[in-house]
Design a protein around this motif. Sequence first.
Motif, short mmCIF file in Angstrom:
data_model
loop_
_atom_site.label_atom_id
_atom_site.label_comp_id
_atom_site.label_asym_id
_atom_site.label_seq_id
_atom_site.Cartn_x
_atom_site.Cartn_y
_atom_site.Cartn_z
N TRP A 222 0.75 -1.06 0.00
CA TRP A 222 -0.01 -0.06 -0.02
C TRP A 222 1.01 1.29 0.26
O TRP A 222 0.37 2.09 -0.54
CB TRP A 222 -1.01 0.12 1.15
N GLN A 325 -2.70 6.82 2.76
CA GLN A 325 -3.71 8.03 2.50
C GLN A 325 -2.72 9.32 2.71
O GLN A 325 -2.77 10.23 1.99
CB GLN A 325 -4.51 8.00 3.74
N SER A 330 -1.38 5.38 -5.05
CA SER A 330 -2.76 4.95 -5.62
C SER A 330 -3.48 4.28 -4.41
O SER A 330 -4.74 4.20 -4.51
CB SER A 330 -2.30 3.80 -6.93
N PHE A 331 -2.78 3.45 -3.60
CA PHE A 331 -3.50 2.91 -2.47
C PHE A 331 -4.22 4.05 -1.68
O PHE A 331 -5.36 3.29 -0.92
CB PHE A 331 -2.75 1.75 -1.75
N ARG A 333 -5.85 6.31 -2.53
CA ARG A 333 -7.16 6.68 -2.89
C ARG A 333 -8.14 5.30 -2.81
O ARG A 333 -9.44 5.54 -2.75
CB ARG A 333 -7.28 6.79 -4.27
N ASN A 334 -7.58 4.01 -2.71
CA ASN A 334 -8.34 2.97 -2.41
C ASN A 334 -8.74 2.50 -1.07
O ASN A 334 -9.21 1.39 -0.59
CB ASN A 334 -7.74 1.76 -3.19
N GLU A 337 -12.12 1.32 0.00
CA GLU A 337 -12.68 0.10 -0.32
C GLU A 337 -11.79 -1.03 0.64
O GLU A 337 -12.53 -1.96 0.99
CB GLU A 337 -12.03 -0.33 -1.90
N VAL A 338 -10.55 -0.91 1.00
CA VAL A 338 -10.04 -1.86 2.06
C VAL A 338 -10.62 -1.90 3.12
O VAL A 338 -10.89 -2.98 3.76
CB VAL A 338 -8.44 -1.66 2.01
#
Length: 453
Positions: A222, A325, A330-331, A333-334, A337-338
Amino acid sequence: MHNGIIENFHSLRQSLLADGVEFTSETDTEVVAHLVASAYADSGDLTRAMQDVVGTLEGAFTLLAVHADAPNTVVAARRNSPLVVGLGDGENFMGSDVAAFIGHTRKALELGQDQIVTITPDSCDVINFDGTPSEGKAYDVTWDAAAAEKDGYDTFMEKEIHDQPHAVRDTLLGRTDENGQLVLDEMSITEQDLRGISKIVIVACGTAAYAGMVAKYAIERWTRIPVEVELAHEFRYRDPVIDENTLVVSISQSGETADTLMAVRHAKELGARTLSICNTHGSTIPRESDAVLYTHAGPEIAVASTKAFVAQITASYILGLYLAQLRGGSFGRNAAEVLEELHGIPAKMSDLLGNLARVKEIAYFMADTRSVLFLGRHVGFPIAMEGALKLKELAYIHAEGFAAGELKHGPIALIEPGQPVFIVVPSPSAENGLHGKVVSNIQEIRARGAAHW
Ligand code: BG6
């Protein structure tokens, strides 16, 4: 009573033997008991005797002494080993953890390092090893007293296994703001410093170290920050490459494991930022770290860690997502979801725990097994090692955990007809395609006649 290790006990024992003292055991504990008895003979004061003795000891220890003629007075000393006092009404308590007295009082007294405390039913006096008075820090225990009871289970461990969904759910609670952004209130390292972190080193012992190994896969993926995981007792005795841009993350249920504490101190001396993932409020490791991320698993009373393990993985994942964060990769932004997936885990755990009949059946058939192998890949590898640790610690059965990919490089020689092998199989939908590889491992093992269910 003695907890810990007196490192110079051999030389102390030799001088007591030279003075004609007779020993009934080979233990360092008996050496301390004789030393306290001899110091008491000089001063007639048990607190003073304890103070005289601790000055001669090397190592990490908690000591408790009672004089047979004055059973209402208990004197205790601590150095780099846990000790907490419970303050009751007409009764006081001592334990290595508040769980020992939570059923009697919610008021506790936190002691510093190198302190001696003397309790009677109505008094509690603290001094430092040098004799200067101290007060300790009183606090209210927030854990629910019911959490320290067995709730109808036969053992605390069984109860704690069933507490796992709560441990994960509570550790996830309150970590996001109204925009779904992760906020870690306890995080006292500045965002700027966290953005500058170039390496993470996780230090821990036992189960907590395996939680760290699971976390490494996620945090690296991440954040793209390199993560090393090291057993705390190995870390502190070498010369690790650490600087002010290194974040040393300690993981500990109790917050008192001496090796982990020493590793944190070593990291601080080397200039690293230190963050503690811990389950026990007010314990020494979070107190001495720059920041803390508490797991909210509730008291873990059984010695072998269970629910703390899943809570430690959860907290490490929260840390990884928070760093992602902050760094905006990129993670980052995800992360939402995780997090949503993580929120779904407690229900899955409850489903599994609601149907343990098959587990009991397998355990019944394995009762006389002499040796068990555990195999896994990716995060399944540390899980395999944790499985082996649990079996050794609890069932006294020899067990080894291996990376499944390592099978052909040696361990396959151990697989004979009837050998039980547990395999952690990744999901068929996992992006990394490891499911198929583990299935091939299963075929190889079966071909050699391993026991299977
Ligand atoms: C060991 C326990 O003594 O300490 C393990 O048997 C535990 O279960 C390890 O993981 C580390 O303890 P802590 O409190 O630092 O997580």
